[in-house]
Design an enzyme around this catalytic site. Sequence first.
Site, short mmCIF file in Angstrom:
data_model
loop_
_atom_site.label_atom_id
_atom_site.label_comp_id
_atom_site.label_asym_id
_atom_site.label_seq_id
_atom_site.Cartn_x
_atom_site.Cartn_y
_atom_site.Cartn_z
N ARG A 49 1.04 7.81 3.44
CA ARG A 49 1.17 9.16 4.01
C ARG A 49 0.08 10.12 3.54
NH1 ARG A 49 6.94 10.04 1.69
NH2 ARG A 49 5.63 9.29 0.00
N LYS A 164 7.82 -8.49 -4.17
CA LYS A 164 9.08 -8.51 -4.89
C LYS A 164 9.42 -7.08 -5.28
CE LYS A 164 9.19 -8.65 -9.40
NZ LYS A 164 9.14 -8.93 -10.82
N HIS A 194 3.81 -13.55 -7.33
CA HIS A 194 2.50 -13.66 -8.00
C HIS A 194 2.62 -14.41 -9.31
CE1 HIS A 194 4.36 -10.19 -9.88
NE2 HIS A 194 3.62 -10.46 -10.92
N LYS A 198 -1.05 -20.39 -8.51
CA LYS A 198 -1.43 -21.69 -8.00
C LYS A 198 -1.56 -22.72 -9.12
CE LYS A 198 -4.41 -22.81 -4.22
NZ LYS A 198 -4.03 -22.17 -2.99
N GLU A 232 8.29 -12.03 -23.55
CA GLU A 232 7.21 -11.05 -23.64
C GLU A 232 7.30 -10.35 -24.98
OE1 GLU A 232 6.44 -8.42 -20.15
OE2 GLU A 232 8.23 -9.43 -19.42
N ASP A 251 14.89 -9.20 -12.58
CA ASP A 251 13.44 -9.06 -12.67
C ASP A 251 12.74 -10.40 -12.90
OD1 ASP A 251 11.10 -7.39 -12.73
OD2 ASP A 251 10.98 -7.72 -14.88
N HIS A 256 11.57 -15.37 -10.57
CA HIS A 256 10.50 -16.28 -11.01
C HIS A 256 10.99 -17.58 -11.63
CE1 HIS A 256 7.98 -12.92 -10.24
NE2 HIS A 256 8.32 -12.25 -11.31
N LYS A 353 12.35 -9.17 -23.23
CA LYS A 353 11.27 -8.24 -23.61
C LYS A 353 11.38 -8.00 -25.10
CE LYS A 353 10.30 -6.01 -19.33
NZ LYS A 353 8.96 -6.58 -19.17
N LYS A 358 4.67 -13.76 -27.21
CA LYS A 358 4.50 -13.99 -25.78
C LYS A 358 4.50 -15.49 -25.55
CE LYS A 358 0.99 -12.94 -22.26
NZ LYS A 358 1.74 -12.24 -21.25
N1 LIG Z 1 2.40 -2.12 -9.12
C1 LIG Z 1 2.52 -3.40 -9.43
O1 LIG Z 1 1.84 -3.95 -10.31
C2 LIG Z 1 3.55 -4.25 -8.70
C3 LIG Z 1 3.75 -5.58 -9.13
C4 LIG Z 1 4.67 -6.37 -8.43
C5 LIG Z 1 5.34 -5.86 -7.35
N2 LIG Z 1 5.13 -4.56 -6.96
C6 LIG Z 1 5.87 -4.08 -5.80
O2 LIG Z 1 4.95 -3.50 -4.87
C7 LIG Z 1 5.52 -2.40 -4.20
C8 LIG Z 1 4.63 -1.17 -4.41
O3 LIG Z 1 4.56 -0.87 -5.78
P1 LIG Z 1 3.56 0.22 -6.38
O4 LIG Z 1 3.63 0.09 -7.85
O5 LIG Z 1 2.23 0.14 -5.73
O6 LIG Z 1 4.28 1.58 -5.93
P2 LIG Z 1 3.63 3.03 -5.80
O7 LIG Z 1 2.47 3.21 -6.71
O8 LIG Z 1 4.76 4.00 -5.91
O9 LIG Z 1 3.06 3.05 -4.32
C9 LIG Z 1 3.88 3.18 -3.20
C10 LIG Z 1 3.00 3.40 -1.99
O10 LIG Z 1 3.83 3.55 -0.85
C11 LIG Z 1 3.32 4.63 -0.09
N3 LIG Z 1 4.38 5.16 0.75
C12 LIG Z 1 5.53 5.75 0.36
N4 LIG Z 1 6.28 6.10 1.42
C13 LIG Z 1 5.56 5.70 2.51
C14 LIG Z 1 5.81 5.77 3.90
N5 LIG Z 1 6.92 6.31 4.39
N6 LIG Z 1 4.87 5.27 4.73
C15 LIG Z 1 3.72 4.71 4.26
N7 LIG Z 1 3.46 4.61 2.95
C16 LIG Z 1 4.37 5.11 2.09
C17 LIG Z 1 2.80 5.60 -1.13
O11 LIG Z 1 1.81 6.45 -0.65
P3 LIG Z 1 2.08 7.92 -0.03
O12 LIG Z 1 2.90 8.66 -1.01
O13 LIG Z 1 0.67 8.40 0.12
O14 LIG Z 1 2.74 7.69 1.26
C18 LIG Z 1 2.12 4.60 -2.07
O15 LIG Z 1 0.86 4.27 -1.54
C19 LIG Z 1 6.93 -2.27 -4.77
O16 LIG Z 1 7.82 -2.96 -3.95
C20 LIG Z 1 6.84 -2.95 -6.12
O17 LIG Z 1 8.07 -3.47 -6.53
C21 LIG Z 1 4.26 -3.75 -7.61
#
Ligand SMILES: NC(=O)c1ccc[n+]([C@@H]2O[C@H](COP(=O)([O-])OP(=O)(O)OC[C@H]3O[C@@H](n4cnc5c(N)ncnc54)[C@H](OP(=O)(O)O)[C@@H]3O)[C@@H](O)[C@H]2O)c1
Length: 511
Positions: A49, A164, A194, A198, A232, A251, A256, A353, A358
């Site tokens: 957004r 996930k 992730h 692999k 961890e 988690d 996993h 945790k 680790k």
């Molecule tokens: N971060 C990691 O390392 C990690 C690892 C494994 C899994 N995940 C998974 O990946 C997903 C994202 O995680 P994240 O850490 O990247 O979260 P985040 O930093 O909160 O990012 C969420 C994203 O969604 C966007 N967003 C929110 N509402 C939206 C909408 N209505 N339309 C379009 N975009 C929208 C936000 O941008 P705007 O506010 O600009 O819209 C932002 O770009 C989650 O399901 C999380 O469980 C993340």
Amino acid sequence: MRAAAPGPCVLVIFGASGDLTRRKLIPALYDLFQRRQMPDRFAILGVSRSPMGNDAFREHLREWAAKFAHSHSDEAWRAFADRVHYCAADAAEPGAFAAIGAGIERAGERHACASSILFYLAVAPQLYLPIIDNIAASGLVTEGKRWCSINTETLPWQRIIVEKPFGVDLESARTLNRALGRTFEEESIYRIDHYLGKELVQNLLVLRFANTIFEPLWNRRYIDHVQITAAEEVGVESRGAFYDEAGAVRDMIQSHLLQVLALAAMEPPARYEDTAIRREKIKVTEAIRVVSPQEASARCAMGQYGAGPRSDKSYREARGVAPGSETETFAAIRFDIDNWRWSGVPFFVRTGKAMARKLTEVALTFRQPPIELFSTLREAHPSCGSRPPNRLIINIQPEEGISLRFEGKVPGEMRIESVKLDFDYVARFGGEPIEAYGPLILDAMRGDQTLFKHRDEVEGAWSAVMPFLDPALRRGIAGNYRAGSWGPRESEILLARSGCSWHNPGIEETR
Ligand SMILES: NC(=O)c1ccc[n+]([C@@H]2O[C@H](COP(=O)([O-])OP(=O)(O)OC[C@H]3O[C@@H](n4cnc5c(N)ncnc54)[C@H](OP(=O)(O)O)[C@@H]3O)[C@@H](O)[C@H]2O)c1
């Protein structure tokens, strides 16, 4: 597994301004691009957004790519960033898809990769359903029922990668699977894990199925029990708010470790091919015994860390954690696999945790020899009494390797000692850190689903852990293990009940 070249496509990342995109996805894609592993024709369209134009989006990503990619140069970045586009839209709103569709078309035409689309849901899980429904309504998925198409190989495709967590329980996972299934064929749905890199998968498959010596012993006749550990050292750190909603079972175990269990326990696949491997993993998941709520308490140990040498703050004092939280930061569960190969062999799975060190490993403990041949010498030679059983350890982190413990005679005297054959991957083959995201995205572009979970695996894993999500199992766990230890006492008791004990290597010990 098919090693087909990844096809031309537009990668549409929902959640483009978020943490996952900037820290993991873009650096991984940029690395692949620099190694010339991306398809010749591709484009990336970021959707979120935040109001931004293409240039501002590229500029925002540049510093993260420079920091997290393995290599970086201004020239390489310019070439890569030229493929990157942005569409400011609320993807949860059906009306937004006219602009998103136009963005995909423009990017596709500009880079000659139109028609095939890889969607990536990198947004909060509560947005998965509305975005999937909007993709369905947008008409962007045209591939239809592939099984009745004339030649599926030549058709443009539309696939979706789902991050996930995949649901918070069995019911929500089913709802999500149904929503995905209304729009995409199962073979177009890529539920990413992730963690299941692999390397881990291929190492386990090669160890088991490229050797003659292990597989004949890999069953209830010779294996006493199996332990799978993912420990961890760190506590929850800045992820307190997220973690407090999830806990260790959701988690790590559901998502996993049951995948690792499936790889360790599955039958040999008929072919080295994604569908054949997934089929065997599904069969194992389906054979995991689903216990009653009454049985669950005798089969698990839950814990929550208190302050200790690894952390001067307890879990409850971490930022974002609810006061009085009973979320588990440690869980150990005994699973049983009711099939011909594994009947009666416990699989102990634990994760935590703020643990002593680790460590991620699979440890198989063998049965004792049928006769204690040397026990008659016990009086004269105490070491000839009961000896520790053989043990095979497959270490996944931090030092990838394999070790086998067996008994050997000390030269010049009738004394028995345990010895180890130890194989260290890095020492033998060298190694550089492999970022899991890049190869996984490439696999999705190729149509290789080996490392992605099938609907039945996800639902099977949820069914197996559901009895262990009961809040009653977590009552009074606060501080029942010290940060820096191997978890609560109940975890030792869980194994002792089956005459086993955990493999807790010392800090210096590799395996
Ligand atoms: N971060 C990691 O390392 C990690 C690892 C494994 C899994 N995940 C998974 O990946 C997903 C994202 O995680 P994240 O850490 O990247 O979260 P985040 O930093 O909160 O990012 C969420 C994203 O969604 C966007 N967003 C929110 N509402 C939206 C909408 N209505 N339309 C379009 N975009 C929208 C936000 O941008 P705007 O506010 O600009 O819209 C932002 O770009 C989650 O399901 C999380 O469980 C993340």
